[in-house]
Design a protein around this motif. Structure first.
Motif, mmCIF file in Angstrom:
data_model
loop_
_atom_site.group_PDB
_atom_site.id
_atom_site.type_symbol
_atom_site.label_atom_id
_atom_site.label_comp_id
_atom_site.label_asym_id
_atom_site.label_seq_id
_atom_site.Cartn_x
_atom_site.Cartn_y
_atom_site.Cartn_z
ATOM 1 N N ILE A 120 16.547 -15.327 47.637
ATOM 2 C CA ILE A 120 16.921 -14.575 46.444
ATOM 3 C C ILE A 120 16.123 -13.270 46.460
ATOM 4 O O ILE A 120 14.889 -13.301 46.475
ATOM 5 C CB ILE A 120 16.599 -15.364 45.145
ATOM 6 C CG1 ILE A 120 17.206 -16.765 45.182
ATOM 7 C CG2 ILE A 120 17.039 -14.581 43.910
ATOM 8 C CD1 ILE A 120 18.705 -16.803 45.204
ATOM 9 N N ARG A 123 14.231 -8.324 43.565
ATOM 10 C CA ARG A 123 14.784 -7.382 42.595
ATOM 11 C C ARG A 123 15.767 -8.052 41.640
ATOM 12 O O ARG A 123 15.950 -7.599 40.507
ATOM 13 C CB ARG A 123 15.457 -6.225 43.346
ATOM 14 C CG ARG A 123 15.843 -5.105 42.424
ATOM 15 C CD ARG A 123 16.185 -3.834 43.213
ATOM 16 N NE ARG A 123 17.186 -3.129 42.456
ATOM 17 C CZ ARG A 123 18.378 -2.812 42.879
ATOM 18 N NH1 ARG A 123 18.729 -3.090 44.120
ATOM 19 N NH2 ARG A 123 19.228 -2.197 42.110
ATOM 20 N N ALA A 124 16.393 -9.151 42.070
ATOM 21 C CA ALA A 124 17.344 -9.858 41.214
ATOM 22 C C ALA A 124 16.662 -10.316 39.933
ATOM 23 O O ALA A 124 17.247 -10.244 38.845
ATOM 24 C CB ALA A 124 17.947 -11.048 41.952
ATOM 25 N N ILE A 128 17.694 -9.389 36.109
ATOM 26 C CA ILE A 128 17.957 -10.444 35.133
ATOM 27 C C ILE A 128 17.100 -10.241 33.878
ATOM 28 O O ILE A 128 17.557 -10.487 32.765
ATOM 29 C CB ILE A 128 17.693 -11.838 35.737
ATOM 30 C CG1 ILE A 128 18.668 -12.127 36.861
ATOM 31 C CG2 ILE A 128 17.811 -12.919 34.669
ATOM 32 C CD1 ILE A 128 18.339 -13.366 37.648
ATOM 33 N N LEU A 161 22.316 -14.175 37.006
ATOM 34 C CA LEU A 161 21.840 -14.279 38.385
ATOM 35 C C LEU A 161 22.913 -13.837 39.369
ATOM 36 O O LEU A 161 22.652 -13.052 40.284
ATOM 37 C CB LEU A 161 21.385 -15.715 38.682
ATOM 38 C CG LEU A 161 20.857 -15.993 40.091
ATOM 39 C CD1 LEU A 161 19.682 -15.108 40.432
ATOM 40 C CD2 LEU A 161 20.476 -17.472 40.226
ATOM 41 N N ALA A 164 23.338 -10.067 39.177
ATOM 42 C CA ALA A 164 22.210 -9.368 39.796
ATOM 43 C C ALA A 164 22.329 -9.390 41.317
ATOM 44 O O ALA A 164 22.133 -8.362 41.990
ATOM 45 C CB ALA A 164 20.897 -9.991 39.355
ATOM 46 N N ILE A 165 22.680 -10.538 41.859
ATOM 47 C CA ILE A 165 22.835 -10.644 43.317
ATOM 48 C C ILE A 165 23.990 -9.761 43.795
ATOM 49 O O ILE A 165 23.872 -9.076 44.810
ATOM 50 C CB ILE A 165 23.013 -12.122 43.737
ATOM 51 C CG1 ILE A 165 21.702 -12.892 43.478
ATOM 52 C CG2 ILE A 165 23.435 -12.236 45.193
ATOM 53 C CD1 ILE A 165 21.816 -14.397 43.615
ATOM 54 N N GLU A 166 25.101 -9.771 43.061
ATOM 55 C CA GLU A 166 26.242 -8.919 43.422
ATOM 56 C C GLU A 166 25.868 -7.441 43.370
ATOM 57 O O GLU A 166 26.262 -6.661 44.243
ATOM 58 C CB GLU A 166 27.425 -9.183 42.488
ATOM 59 C CG GLU A 166 28.098 -10.512 42.729
ATOM 60 C CD GLU A 166 29.134 -10.846 41.660
ATOM 61 O OE1 GLU A 166 29.514 -9.948 40.864
ATOM 62 O OE2 GLU A 166 29.560 -12.013 41.617
ATOM 63 N N GLU A 167 25.114 -7.050 42.348
ATOM 64 C CA GLU A 167 24.684 -5.650 42.225
ATOM 65 C C GLU A 167 23.825 -5.241 43.420
ATOM 66 O O GLU A 167 24.006 -4.170 43.996
ATOM 67 C CB GLU A 167 23.900 -5.468 40.921
ATOM 68 C CG GLU A 167 23.444 -4.048 40.679
ATOM 69 C CD GLU A 167 22.696 -3.894 39.366
ATOM 70 O OE1 GLU A 167 21.778 -3.049 39.325
ATOM 71 O OE2 GLU A 167 23.012 -4.604 38.394
ATOM 72 N N ILE A 168 22.916 -6.098 43.805
ATOM 73 C CA ILE A 168 22.059 -5.816 44.962
ATOM 74 C C ILE A 168 22.901 -5.718 46.231
ATOM 75 O O ILE A 168 22.693 -4.815 47.053
ATOM 76 C CB ILE A 168 20.959 -6.891 45.090
ATOM 77 C CG1 ILE A 168 19.979 -6.755 43.921
ATOM 78 C CG2 ILE A 168 20.249 -6.793 46.426
ATOM 79 C CD1 ILE A 168 19.026 -7.923 43.767
#
Length: 177
Positions: A120, A123-124, A128, A161, A164-168
Protein backbone atom coordinates in the motif's frame (compact mmCIF):
# COMPACT_ATOMS: atom_id res chain seq x y z
CA UNK A 1 -11.23 -30.56 -12.64
CA UNK A 2 -12.40 -26.96 -12.10
CA UNK A 3 -11.24 -25.90 -15.56
CA UNK A 4 -13.29 -28.71 -17.08
CA UNK A 5 -16.30 -27.79 -14.96
CA UNK A 6 -16.02 -24.13 -16.04
CA UNK A 7 -15.89 -25.16 -19.69
CA UNK A 8 -18.77 -27.61 -19.38
CA UNK A 9 -20.90 -25.06 -17.55
CA UNK A 10 -20.16 -22.50 -20.26
CA UNK A 11 -18.28 -20.27 -17.82
CA UNK A 12 -14.90 -20.41 -19.53
CA UNK A 13 -13.87 -16.89 -20.39
CA UNK A 14 -10.37 -17.62 -21.59
CA UNK A 15 -8.98 -16.85 -18.17
CA UNK A 16 -7.42 -19.82 -16.40
CA UNK A 17 -8.41 -19.78 -12.76
CA UNK A 18 -6.73 -21.53 -9.90
CA UNK A 19 -9.05 -24.41 -8.92
CA UNK A 20 -8.07 -23.90 -5.28
CA UNK A 21 -8.92 -20.17 -5.35
CA UNK A 22 -12.15 -20.69 -3.38
CA UNK A 23 -10.18 -22.41 -0.62
CA UNK A 24 -8.10 -19.29 0.07
CA UNK A 25 -9.59 -17.68 3.18
CA UNK A 26 -11.19 -14.28 2.90
CA UNK A 27 -10.14 -11.62 5.40
CA UNK A 28 -11.32 -12.19 8.96
CA UNK A 29 -14.04 -9.77 10.07
CA UNK A 30 -15.21 -8.86 13.57
CA UNK A 31 -18.33 -6.75 13.11
CA UNK A 32 -21.05 -6.48 15.79
CA UNK A 33 -24.05 -7.28 13.60
CA UNK A 34 -26.16 -10.39 13.14
CA UNK A 35 -25.32 -11.78 9.70
CA UNK A 36 -26.77 -15.22 8.93
CA UNK A 37 -29.38 -17.18 7.05
CA UNK A 38 -32.04 -17.67 9.76
CA UNK A 39 -33.65 -21.06 10.26
CA UNK A 40 -37.01 -19.28 10.17
CA UNK A 41 -36.20 -18.16 6.62
CA UNK A 42 -34.58 -21.31 5.18
CA UNK A 43 -36.08 -24.06 7.32
CA UNK A 44 -34.18 -27.00 5.78
CA UNK A 45 -30.78 -27.21 7.47
CA UNK A 46 -29.19 -28.93 4.46
CA UNK A 47 -30.33 -26.08 2.18
CA UNK A 48 -28.97 -23.46 4.60
CA UNK A 49 -25.62 -25.26 4.67
CA UNK A 50 -25.66 -25.53 0.87
CA UNK A 51 -26.17 -21.78 0.49
CA UNK A 52 -23.56 -20.96 3.16
CA UNK A 53 -21.06 -23.09 1.26
CA UNK A 54 -21.90 -21.35 -2.02
CA UNK A 55 -21.57 -17.94 -0.36
CA UNK A 56 -18.25 -18.76 1.27
CA UNK A 57 -16.83 -20.06 -2.02
CA UNK A 58 -17.43 -16.72 -3.77
CA UNK A 59 -14.42 -14.55 -4.51
CA UNK A 60 -16.23 -12.04 -6.74
CA UNK A 61 -19.35 -9.97 -6.11
CA UNK A 62 -21.11 -11.07 -9.33
CA UNK A 63 -21.47 -14.73 -8.35
CA UNK A 64 -22.44 -13.67 -4.82
CA UNK A 65 -25.26 -11.53 -6.25
CA UNK A 66 -26.40 -14.55 -8.28
CA UNK A 67 -26.60 -16.64 -5.11
CA UNK A 68 -28.55 -13.90 -3.37
CA UNK A 69 -30.98 -13.80 -6.30
CA UNK A 70 -31.37 -17.57 -6.21
CA UNK A 71 -32.20 -17.50 -2.50
CA UNK A 72 -34.70 -14.66 -2.97
CA UNK A 73 -36.35 -16.51 -5.86
CA UNK A 74 -36.80 -19.62 -3.70
CA UNK A 75 -37.57 -18.15 -0.30
CA UNK A 76 -38.74 -14.58 -0.89
CA UNK A 77 -37.39 -11.26 0.32
CA UNK A 78 -34.31 -11.57 2.53
CA UNK A 79 -34.78 -10.87 6.22
CA UNK A 80 -32.40 -8.31 7.75
CA UNK A 81 -29.97 -10.95 9.07
CA UNK A 82 -29.63 -12.61 5.65
CA UNK A 83 -29.27 -9.26 3.89
CA UNK A 84 -26.49 -8.37 6.33
CA UNK A 85 -24.78 -11.70 5.61
CA UNK A 86 -24.55 -10.75 1.94
CA UNK A 87 -23.34 -7.24 2.81
CA UNK A 88 -20.56 -8.71 5.00
CA UNK A 89 -19.56 -11.19 2.27
CA UNK A 90 -19.40 -8.33 -0.26
CA UNK A 91 -17.21 -6.37 2.13
CA UNK A 92 -14.94 -9.37 2.71
CA UNK A 93 -14.49 -9.80 -1.05
CA UNK A 94 -13.71 -6.08 -1.36
CA UNK A 95 -11.28 -6.32 1.57
CA UNK A 96 -9.47 -9.16 -0.18
CA UNK A 97 -9.02 -7.03 -3.31
CA UNK A 98 -7.64 -4.17 -1.17
CA UNK A 99 -5.04 -6.41 0.44
CA UNK A 100 -6.70 -6.43 3.85
CA UNK A 101 -6.03 -9.41 6.07
CA UNK A 102 -8.18 -8.62 9.15
CA UNK A 103 -10.84 -6.12 10.10
CA UNK A 104 -12.26 -5.32 13.52
CA UNK A 105 -15.14 -2.82 13.61
CA UNK A 106 -16.00 -2.72 17.28
CA UNK A 107 -15.98 0.02 19.92
CA UNK A 108 -16.35 2.91 17.50
CA UNK A 109 -13.35 2.20 15.29
CA UNK A 110 -12.51 0.13 12.27
CA UNK A 111 -9.05 -1.40 12.64
CA UNK A 112 -7.60 -3.04 9.55
CA UNK A 113 -4.44 -5.07 9.11
CA UNK A 114 -2.92 -5.63 5.69
CA UNK A 115 -1.45 -8.83 4.27
CA UNK A 116 1.52 -6.76 3.06
CA UNK A 117 1.42 -3.14 4.20
CA UNK A 118 4.42 -2.38 2.00
CA UNK A 119 2.16 -2.99 -1.02
CA UNK A 120 0.00 0.00 0.00
CA UNK A 121 1.64 3.28 -1.03
CA UNK A 122 2.27 5.38 2.11
CA UNK A 123 0.76 8.39 0.34
CA UNK A 124 -2.59 6.56 0.26
CA UNK A 125 -2.90 7.01 4.02
CA UNK A 126 -2.29 10.76 3.68
CA UNK A 127 -4.99 11.00 1.02
CA UNK A 128 -7.41 9.01 3.18
CA UNK A 129 -6.75 11.32 6.13
CA UNK A 130 -8.39 14.15 4.19
CA UNK A 131 -11.69 12.24 4.37
CA UNK A 132 -11.41 11.30 8.05
CA UNK A 133 -8.94 13.47 9.95
CA UNK A 134 -9.26 11.26 13.02
CA UNK A 135 -7.93 8.20 11.15
CA UNK A 136 -4.36 7.16 11.87
CA UNK A 137 -1.76 4.51 11.17
CA UNK A 138 -0.10 2.40 13.87
CA UNK A 139 2.73 -0.04 13.42
CA UNK A 140 0.31 -2.93 12.80
CA UNK A 141 -3.04 -1.39 11.82
CA UNK A 142 -4.87 1.46 10.18
CA UNK A 143 -7.52 2.89 12.52
CA UNK A 144 -10.68 4.61 11.24
CA UNK A 145 -12.79 6.01 14.11
CA UNK A 146 -16.54 6.28 13.51
CA UNK A 147 -19.84 6.88 15.21
CA UNK A 148 -23.05 5.10 14.33
CA UNK A 149 -23.34 1.80 12.53
CA UNK A 150 -20.16 -0.11 11.58
CA UNK A 151 -21.12 -1.22 8.05
CA UNK A 152 -21.40 2.32 6.59
CA UNK A 153 -18.08 3.18 8.27
CA UNK A 154 -16.40 0.14 6.71
CA UNK A 155 -17.89 1.06 3.33
CA UNK A 156 -16.57 4.64 3.61
CA UNK A 157 -13.12 3.39 4.63
CA UNK A 158 -12.95 0.92 1.72
CA UNK A 159 -14.17 3.57 -0.71
CA UNK A 160 -11.57 6.04 0.56
CA UNK A 161 -8.78 3.48 0.36
CA UNK A 162 -9.73 2.37 -3.16
CA UNK A 163 -10.02 6.01 -4.31
CA UNK A 164 -6.64 6.88 -2.81
CA UNK A 165 -4.95 3.93 -4.50
CA UNK A 166 -6.62 4.78 -7.83
CA UNK A 167 -5.50 8.41 -7.52
CA UNK A 168 -1.92 7.33 -6.92
CA UNK A 169 -2.07 4.93 -9.88
CA UNK A 170 -3.42 7.72 -12.14
CA UNK A 171 -0.57 10.00 -11.07
CA UNK A 172 1.98 7.26 -11.67
CA UNK A 173 0.51 6.56 -15.12
CA UNK A 174 0.58 10.26 -15.99
CA UNK A 175 4.26 10.34 -15.01
CA UNK A 176 4.96 7.16 -16.98
CA UNK A 177 6.06 5.29 -13.88
Amino acid sequence: MQLLKNSVDGEADGEIRDPLEALQPLPAFEVPIVALLPSTYIKDQAQRLYFYQKMMACREVGPLATIQGEIEDRYGRLPLEASQAFVIMNLRITAESLGIDKLDARQGRVAISFRDRQAIPPRAFSIIATKNREAYLTREQYIWPFSGAPVPAITRLFSSLASAIEEIERHRAALGV
